[in-house]
Design an enzyme around this catalytic site. Structure first.
Site, PDB file in Angstrom:
ATOM      1  N   CYS A  10       5.070  22.085 -59.683  1.00  0.00           N
ATOM      2  CA  CYS A  10       5.504  22.394 -58.309  1.00  0.00           C
ATOM      3  C   CYS A  10       6.869  21.745 -58.095  1.00  0.00           C
ATOM      4  O   CYS A  10       7.548  21.389 -59.071  1.00  0.00           O
ATOM      5  CB  CYS A  10       4.468  21.956 -57.275  1.00  0.00           C
ATOM      6  SG  CYS A  10       4.177  20.180 -57.188  1.00  0.00           S
ATOM      7  N   ARG A  16       0.968  19.897 -54.576  1.00  0.00           N
ATOM      8  CA  ARG A  16       0.215  21.008 -55.163  1.00  0.00           C
ATOM      9  C   ARG A  16      -0.158  20.800 -56.621  1.00  0.00           C
ATOM     10  O   ARG A  16      -1.321  20.983 -57.004  1.00  0.00           O
ATOM     11  CB  ARG A  16       1.023  22.313 -55.014  1.00  0.00           C
ATOM     12  CG  ARG A  16       1.187  22.767 -53.583  1.00  0.00           C
ATOM     13  CD  ARG A  16       2.260  23.828 -53.421  1.00  0.00           C
ATOM     14  NE  ARG A  16       3.588  23.281 -53.661  1.00  0.00           N
ATOM     15  CZ  ARG A  16       4.707  23.974 -53.657  1.00  0.00           C
ATOM     16  NH1 ARG A  16       4.654  25.281 -53.429  1.00  0.00           N
ATOM     17  NH2 ARG A  16       5.874  23.393 -53.859  1.00  0.00           N
ATOM     18  N   ASP A 124       3.954  25.735 -49.785  1.00  0.00           N
ATOM     19  CA  ASP A 124       4.328  24.322 -49.835  1.00  0.00           C
ATOM     20  C   ASP A 124       3.741  23.625 -48.599  1.00  0.00           C
ATOM     21  O   ASP A 124       4.122  23.958 -47.477  1.00  0.00           O
ATOM     22  CB  ASP A 124       5.859  24.238 -49.831  1.00  0.00           C
ATOM     23  CG  ASP A 124       6.370  22.810 -49.900  1.00  0.00           C
ATOM     24  OD1 ASP A 124       5.573  21.877 -49.669  1.00  0.00           O
ATOM     25  OD2 ASP A 124       7.570  22.638 -50.168  1.00  0.00           O
TER      26      ASP A 124
END
Ligand code: 4NP
Length: 157
Positions: A10, A16, A124
């Site tokens: 990420c 994440r 995000d």
């Protein structure tokens, strides 16, 4: 068959991809698989995962607090067999580090595992609230379940 090395990618490697690493590693404890994660940015090198990721992991019986953020390198594209990115921007930045076509072929949108061919982004969650973290947990859990099923097929388990 040789063990499989899988990398989750990420931007910051604190929200994440640490969650994706923890979810897949737990699902694949019975398989010859190594799971790691990295970020395309240097923003959070050495930091533990965001406490909101740690929390959603822990209520699902997954521990990720001992992970530390690191930056993705071109060596990662050589070393790992499969590289799963969270979004379009990660995809572009990861491909920039590939030295050849073989390495480019290793890079996949993680949500294509659960929703083939759609190139969907894992949103995000950094600037959102806790709800965003529940959403990304559910998305990543479904994708990692599909990845695990495919690995079991490959390893004949
Ligand atoms: P991640 O989330 O890429 O899922 O780890 C982010 C973490 C930090 C920032 C952006 C996204 N940041 O801008 O610092």
């Amino acid at each position: 068959m040789k063990e499989k090395k899988i990398l989750m990618v990420c931007l910051g490697n604190i929200c994440r991809s640490p969650l994706a690493e923890g979810i897949l590693a737990k699902k694949c404890e019975h398989l010859p698989v190594i799971v790691d994660s990295a970020g395309t940015s240097a923003y959070h090198i050495g930091h533990a995962p965001d406490t909101r990721s740690q929390h959603i992991a822990s209520i699902n019986h997954i521990t990720i607090g001992d992970q530390r953020a690191r930056e993705l390198t071109s060596t990662d594209l050589e070393t790992f067999d499969l590289i799963y990115v969270m979004d379009e921007s990660n995809y572009t930045n990861t491909l920039k580090l590939a030295k050849n076509e073989e390495d480019k072929k290793k890079v996949h949108f993680i949500l294509n595992a659960s929703n083939p061919g759609q190139n969907q982004n894992v949103p995000d969650p950094y600037y959102g609230g806790d709800h965003g973290f529940k959403n990304i947990f559910d998305l990543l859990n479904d994708a990692c379940e599909a990845i695990k099923t495919e690995l079991e097929r490959e390893f004949n388990v």
